[in-house]
Design an enzyme around this catalytic site. Structure first.
Site, PDB file in Angstrom:
ATOM      1  CB  CYS A 292     -10.119 -22.670  20.023  1.00  0.00           C
ATOM      2  SG  CYS A 292     -10.043 -20.909  19.632  1.00  0.00           S
TER       3      CYS A 292
ATOM      4  CG  ASP B 153      -5.492   6.584  -3.115  1.00  0.00           C
ATOM      5  OD1 ASP B 153      -4.504   6.304  -2.401  1.00  0.00           O
ATOM      6  OD2 ASP B 153      -6.621   6.104  -2.911  1.00  0.00           O
TER       7      ASP B 153
ATOM      8  CG  ASP C 228      -2.036   0.990   1.095  1.00  0.00           C
ATOM      9  OD1 ASP C 228      -2.137   1.634   0.042  1.00  0.00           O
ATOM     10  OD2 ASP C 228      -2.803   1.124   2.053  1.00  0.00           O
TER      11      ASP C 228
ATOM     12  CB  CYS D 267     -13.107 -21.539  17.632  1.00  0.00           C
ATOM     13  SG  CYS D 267     -11.889 -21.603  16.313  1.00  0.00           S
TER      14      CYS D 267
END
Lengths: 535, 535
Positions: free
Chosen positions: A276, A119, A84, A271
């Site tokens: 987990c 940008d 980025d 989970c």
């Protein structure tokens, strides 16, 4: 071809994006790796969780590392890396000490496989004037970047700005879409998502997608929570990045497929991931901060990777809409965003594939389900392509739970009643449907008209509207000599003026049995025969 | 105390059931182990997946193994074992070669920790006469069993029959509930569930629960799919058994939290369990049948165990209702069952705890969300306990998105407009609420009146009904001298006749700004002052 679509559902797709370091299957989420503070090693991110590509920040690398550092070397990762540009830092801190042209050169020199121009983010709260300025400047820099690039093997991302000003967003998308970019990205949603303004996000994604070239993938910046991903994919987003797994972990927040739970509120770990399974909620709470952060980040990555697989599975099956029905119940504002799809049924219908490998029964829960593309498709085909058979009497019958509809008990009872042969030949039966409005008997085995389950009330407002719309489109195309309407009274009120006369009405009520109704319908048909013969 | 409740939400609970081989935390699912064909070893079932207890079939053990076999020894499992009596085989095959008294003795001698008498299942399709017969005979055998038992350390299960005849079910529950049993079980739902008749199941569970002693856990036979468990728990079931993990695996069906997918339709494995992390959908399809069956069974057990943890977490948080909102979108008939809770709001309200450790904001999505116990609780308290302050003018204002409501822009603008002091003192402000009907200003910070998010339309039919109900309960208790009503026109139509006069109406529409509305309200108040002074 840089981007190839493999499978589609709604406006969502599974695709393959070719980079110089290998193919990325989309939808893909690129975990954000902070080059200064690596929570989970990039090698683990790819090998253990299956993420094919990463994203990092070119601006931060420039700030903290020597010139000429190679990003794959720095992160210890051989697959595709997106960088980025620092625009998000610009949004946060107002300015970054770097020029747009330097950002092009910087990303090329550090070896980015997917690079983003610098940008100017509009943000969620800009004035119109400021938004126009950000669009103008973003487009100027995009244009300028074309001649600054020297390495043609890099994929370049053209971000779209304009924020919540949809006309600006559309303009920006059209302009930048006409330039030579490989990928586009929707800027500024972070603030909008922090305020949970998902309905706004729907408008923004659809606006962007409608104004961009179809063959370029769309990246949605900063949307990494599993709760929002299915909707974003269904609307046409292909790429995501997310630092949430690590940021949430730092903040003791445990991700679940539809929400986030602070670990002090965790009593169980619902989970099955390796983290987990090896620990309990109580043990997790008692770990030293740093160790806990790493474990939660790992769990969050498992959940995120699982979500991407779940979405792909849904697209392959063609059940992405059903998935949205569940997922969009995780927050009222997400549900509002889901309802907003009602504005875009034609858009969804355009992208949604008409046929599929193994067609499945589809589900209708309530009026929101009527935004499905199959409904719009059926009704607009009735309007545009359908030709009713040359029969004289229109017989409109209520829906039965049995499918196909001509096997329902009411229709069977009517047929069993020995109508005059002449009459039988000239009857055109059209069934009402809470899901599809109307279904002419000749079509009742066409997919998905018989392959659906609906628990929408037949007297719900939107179903009645669809019934009226469907009926009107049929009677416009053929001059029936008479109508027998067996329906809830509410439908009669909607269509009384337009329906061919003479009109005989039999009120449908839930308490009436199919046999009672059949008797009334048959006696109406007989009286009609007498009436028509008398003419 | 055999069964102790630790935490509650809706009519669901976390409890501890004491057996002679240790405590079982509820809600608990007991995987069915077929003694003749063991798919997953019992030791693994407990150690790897965390199931604390198992269930097996006493009748099958008698049939296939020598007399005097000890069930823990046979299965290689030291924890609590429940044995079923063979009643299900009776339902399937019409008869079993065993007498009721033999079943008592058999289970005692094989060392069952939880034993079930040989009841006579009604089934889902019995005639009334047959259903009566099954209830009579089940009760006779239950009564008889009391004197046949010799080991007081065994927990005995008294099954409830009656099928879909709710009066019979209620009668059976009351009768057997008065006998000396430790646990009750709802019989016959298997056929009902095969037809996905979940709304019927809701009626059956509530009927059973309402007629049984509160301190005895309720077992739901044959309901093992994660998609149905949250609803069953929320209605008051505590124990479940399931062979589905193994039966589905045999049939190549892969369980997910809200559905089942045939493995030929699997493209991705949207799960993080050890099975799914070590293989891909393609690899799974290509395995030899037996190996694949074992892997799918293991995956199915991970999913099932995870679901139980998810439910417990929701009960601990007090967000079981929110969980149902998501989960009940997995099938239209399950959604219809969820809507059926509207029949039982008083039932849910009775069991749902009023206070909680850490209260959370609650969510309202649509009219179905109005079945939440908090809504019924609020409105019935208004009716039964609330006393309006001794003020003269009732000012009814629309809801604002800001909470607490007295901080909304409309109310602020009204206060800022300098009303005469005298008037201000005698105004009683009541806010309309799409979720709670009405909220008097004095109560607007009481939990959860300010701690909720709703996206229900303020003009939805049920919200308007709740508003009318709330307003009527307030005006019944106090003689206001006048009313100013600022609301959608639909509400005026509902309450016009009952509201204290003079009545000044200001129409609320979405397009009007708070300032516009405030101006109209203030001018109405001034004109009211003049009117009242003129009297």
């Amino acid at each position: 071809m840089v981007f190839e679509v493999i499978e589609k559902d709604l406006a969502g797709k599974i695709g393959e994006l070719e980079t110089r370091r290998g193919v990325i299957q989309t939808p893909a989420l690129l975990p954000v790796v902070n080059p200064v503070k690596i929570t989970i090693p990039p090698k683990e991110i790819s090998e253990e969780y299956g993420f094919e590509a990463l994203i990092t920040n070119a601006y931060l690398i420039k700030k903290h590392f020597p010139v000429n550092v190679e990003v794959h070397h720095l992160l210890g990762f051989k697959g595709p890396i997106m960088t980025d540009s620092g625009a998000y830092q610009l949004l946060l801190y107002g300015d970054v000490e770097i020029a747009p042209e330097e950002v092009i050169w910087l990303q090329e020199s550090m070896g980015s496989d997917i690079a983003v121009i610098l940008d100017v983010p509009t943000g969620g709260e800009a004035t119109r004037a400021r938004a126009e300025e950000t669009v103008r400047e973003t487009l100027r820099r995009a244009e300028e970047s074309l001649s600054l690039r020297s390495d043609p093997s890099i994929l370049w991302v053209g971000p779209i700005q304009g924020g919540t000003y949809l006309d600006l967003l559309a303009y920006c998308a059209r302009k930048i879409g006409s330039m030579d970019f490989h990928i586009h990205a929707l800027g500024s949603p972070t603030q909008i998502m922090e305020q949970y303004d998902y309905p706004q996000l729907v408008d923004m994604i659809v606006t962007a997608r409608l104004n961009l070239p179809l063959n370029r993938p769309l990246h949605l910046f900063g949307a990494g929570h599993p709760m929002i991903l299915p909707l974003a994919v269904a609307l046409g987003c292909d790429l995501f990045d997310s630092a949430a797994y690590a940021i949430f972990a730092r903040d003791n927040r445990y991700m679940l497929p539809t929400r986030t739970v602070k670990i002090e509120h965790l009593h169980e770990l619902p989970c099955s991931c390796p983290v987990c399974r090896k620990t309990t909620a109580e043990e997790l709470k008692e770990l030293p901060k740093e160790e806990r952060e790493k474990l939660i980040a790992r769990h969050n990555l498992y959940i995120t990777a699982m979500e991407i697989r779940a979405i792909k599975q849904r697209i392959q099956e063609g059940t992405l809409w059903e998935y949205l029905e569940e997922k969009c119940r995780s927050h009222p504002l997400l549900y509002q965003a889901f309802k907003r799809l009602g504005k875009y049924t034609k858009y969804l219908e355009k992208f949604d594939p008409v046929t599929r490998g193994s067609p499945r029964g589809i589900f209708f829960f309530d009026e929101t389900s009527l935004n499905r593309p199959e409904v719009e498709r059926h009704l607009s085909r009735l309007e545009e392509r359908y030709l009713p058979p040359p029969k004289e009497i229109l017989l409109i019958l209520p829906e039965s739970p049995q499918k196909p509809l001509h096997q329902g008990p009411l229709y069977k009872a009517i047929l069993a009643s020995k109508l005059p042969k002449k009459l039988e030949k000239t009857l055109h039966v059209v069934f009402l449907s809470s899901a599809f409005g109307v279904i002419p008997e000749e079509l009742d085995e066409v997919y998905p008209l018989s392959q659906h389950e609906s628990c929408i009330e037949p007297t719900s407002k939107r179903s009645l509207q669809l019934m009226a719309r469907g009926l009107l489109s049929i009677i416009k195309k053929h001059r029936y000599k008479a109508t027998v309407l067996c329906s809830p009274r509410e439908l009669l009120q909607l269509i009384e003026h337009s329906i061919p006369k003479p009109l005989l009405f039999i009120e449908w009520r839930e308490a009436k049995s199919p046999n009672e109704l059949a008797e009334e319908v048959v006696s109406a048909l007989w009286s009609l025969v007498r009436q028509l013969e008398g003419q």
